[in-house]
Design a protein around this motif. Structure first.
Motif, mmCIF file in Angstrom:
data_model
loop_
_atom_site.group_PDB
_atom_site.id
_atom_site.type_symbol
_atom_site.label_atom_id
_atom_site.label_comp_id
_atom_site.label_asym_id
_atom_site.label_seq_id
_atom_site.Cartn_x
_atom_site.Cartn_y
_atom_site.Cartn_z
ATOM 1 N N ARG A 1 -25.027 11.417 18.325
ATOM 2 C CA ARG A 1 -24.108 12.559 18.262
ATOM 3 C C ARG A 1 -23.302 12.583 16.952
ATOM 4 O O ARG A 1 -22.091 12.776 16.943
ATOM 5 N N VAL A 2 -24.002 12.359 15.864
ATOM 6 C CA VAL A 2 -23.371 12.433 14.548
ATOM 7 C C VAL A 2 -23.492 13.870 14.060
ATOM 8 O O VAL A 2 -24.587 14.394 13.909
ATOM 9 N N HIS A 3 -22.372 14.508 13.859
ATOM 10 C CA HIS A 3 -22.378 15.889 13.381
ATOM 11 C C HIS A 3 -21.232 16.022 12.381
ATOM 12 O O HIS A 3 -20.090 16.263 12.757
ATOM 13 N N GLU A 4 -21.547 15.819 11.123
ATOM 14 C CA GLU A 4 -20.530 15.875 10.083
ATOM 15 C C GLU A 4 -21.002 16.736 8.923
ATOM 16 O O GLU A 4 -21.225 16.239 7.815
ATOM 17 N N PRO A 5 -21.147 18.050 9.147
ATOM 18 C CA PRO A 5 -21.647 18.908 8.063
ATOM 19 C C PRO A 5 -20.723 18.925 6.850
ATOM 20 O O PRO A 5 -21.191 19.041 5.714
ATOM 21 N N VAL B 1 -21.532 15.980 4.696
ATOM 22 C CA VAL B 1 -22.805 16.213 3.994
ATOM 23 C C VAL B 1 -22.575 17.149 2.814
ATOM 24 O O VAL B 1 -23.054 16.889 1.707
ATOM 25 N N ARG B 2 -21.841 18.238 3.033
ATOM 26 C CA ARG B 2 -21.549 19.171 1.939
ATOM 27 C C ARG B 2 -20.769 18.493 0.815
ATOM 28 O O ARG B 2 -21.060 18.665 -0.365
ATOM 29 N N ARG B 3 -19.779 17.704 1.186
ATOM 30 C CA ARG B 3 -18.921 17.045 0.205
ATOM 31 C C ARG B 3 -19.705 16.014 -0.620
ATOM 32 O O ARG B 3 -19.433 15.814 -1.799
ATOM 33 N N ASN B 4 -20.693 15.372 -0.022
ATOM 34 C CA ASN B 4 -21.444 14.301 -0.682
ATOM 35 C C ASN B 4 -22.882 14.697 -0.994
ATOM 36 O O ASN B 4 -23.722 13.823 -1.218
ATOM 37 N N PHE B 5 -23.155 16.004 -1.023
ATOM 38 C CA PHE B 5 -24.537 16.463 -1.181
ATOM 39 C C PHE B 5 -25.184 15.950 -2.467
ATOM 40 O O PHE B 5 -26.349 15.537 -2.466
#
Length: 162
Positions: A78-82, A85-89
């Motif tokens: 249940r990892v949901h950290e969009p 992901v955006r910040r470290n893309f």
């Protein structure tokens, strides 16, 4: 010898008396040992599959498989950290590209060389990771870690000489 070296790298103080404590009580070490066994088994399967399908095709298919496994794992835990992901893309893209290139060159090496030699060189990454930890991250070099690194070097050299 490489597994033993990684094991010894993590021994500290009284753990010599309870050697399974390292694996049973520390998740990072447990996962590291599981990963080493998986890498060893995967090396054999990689060699067989690469010989059957070609190095680059197999590398591409394996990378896609890794994406599916990572997605399934993130759903399971249940990892949901969009936002993360955006910040470290950018960093994630560089790391992913490096991983893909690394696996591609590993596949080419397996296709053109003996498994024992290629696996020995690949496992030397543990040694380089430890050296980076000591130099860049300022981790302490204890006697147990020095012995562990020595075992890893010895195992890698022995595998590479055969």
């Amino acid at each position: 010898t490489v597994v033993l070296g990684v094991y010894v790298l993590n021994l500290q103080g009284r753990r010599w008396r309870n050697p399974l404590h390292i694996i049973s009580q520390d998740k990072a070490n447990c996962y590291t040992m599981i990963s080493l066994v998986q890498v060893a088994l995967a090396g054999v399967l990689d060699k067989i599959a690469i010989e059957a399908s070609g190095a680059l095709y197999y590398s591409f298919a394996s990378t896609l498989g890794a994406v599916v496994v990572l997605y399934a794992t993130s759903r399971y835990f249940r990892v949901h950290e969009p936002e993360a992901v955006r910040r470290n893309f950018g960093q994630l893209s560089v790391a992913g590209t490096l991983f893909g290139c690394t696996y591609g060159t590993y596949s080419l090496a397996l296709h053109s060389g003996p498994l024992a030699y290629v696996a020995a060189v690949r496992n030397s990454a543990i040694l380089f990771g430890a050296i980076i930890g000591f130099v860049y991250l300022k981790e302490r070099l204890t006697k147990a870690k020095a012995v562990g690194l020595g075992l890893i070097v010895a195992g890698t050299l022995v595998l590479g000489l055969n």
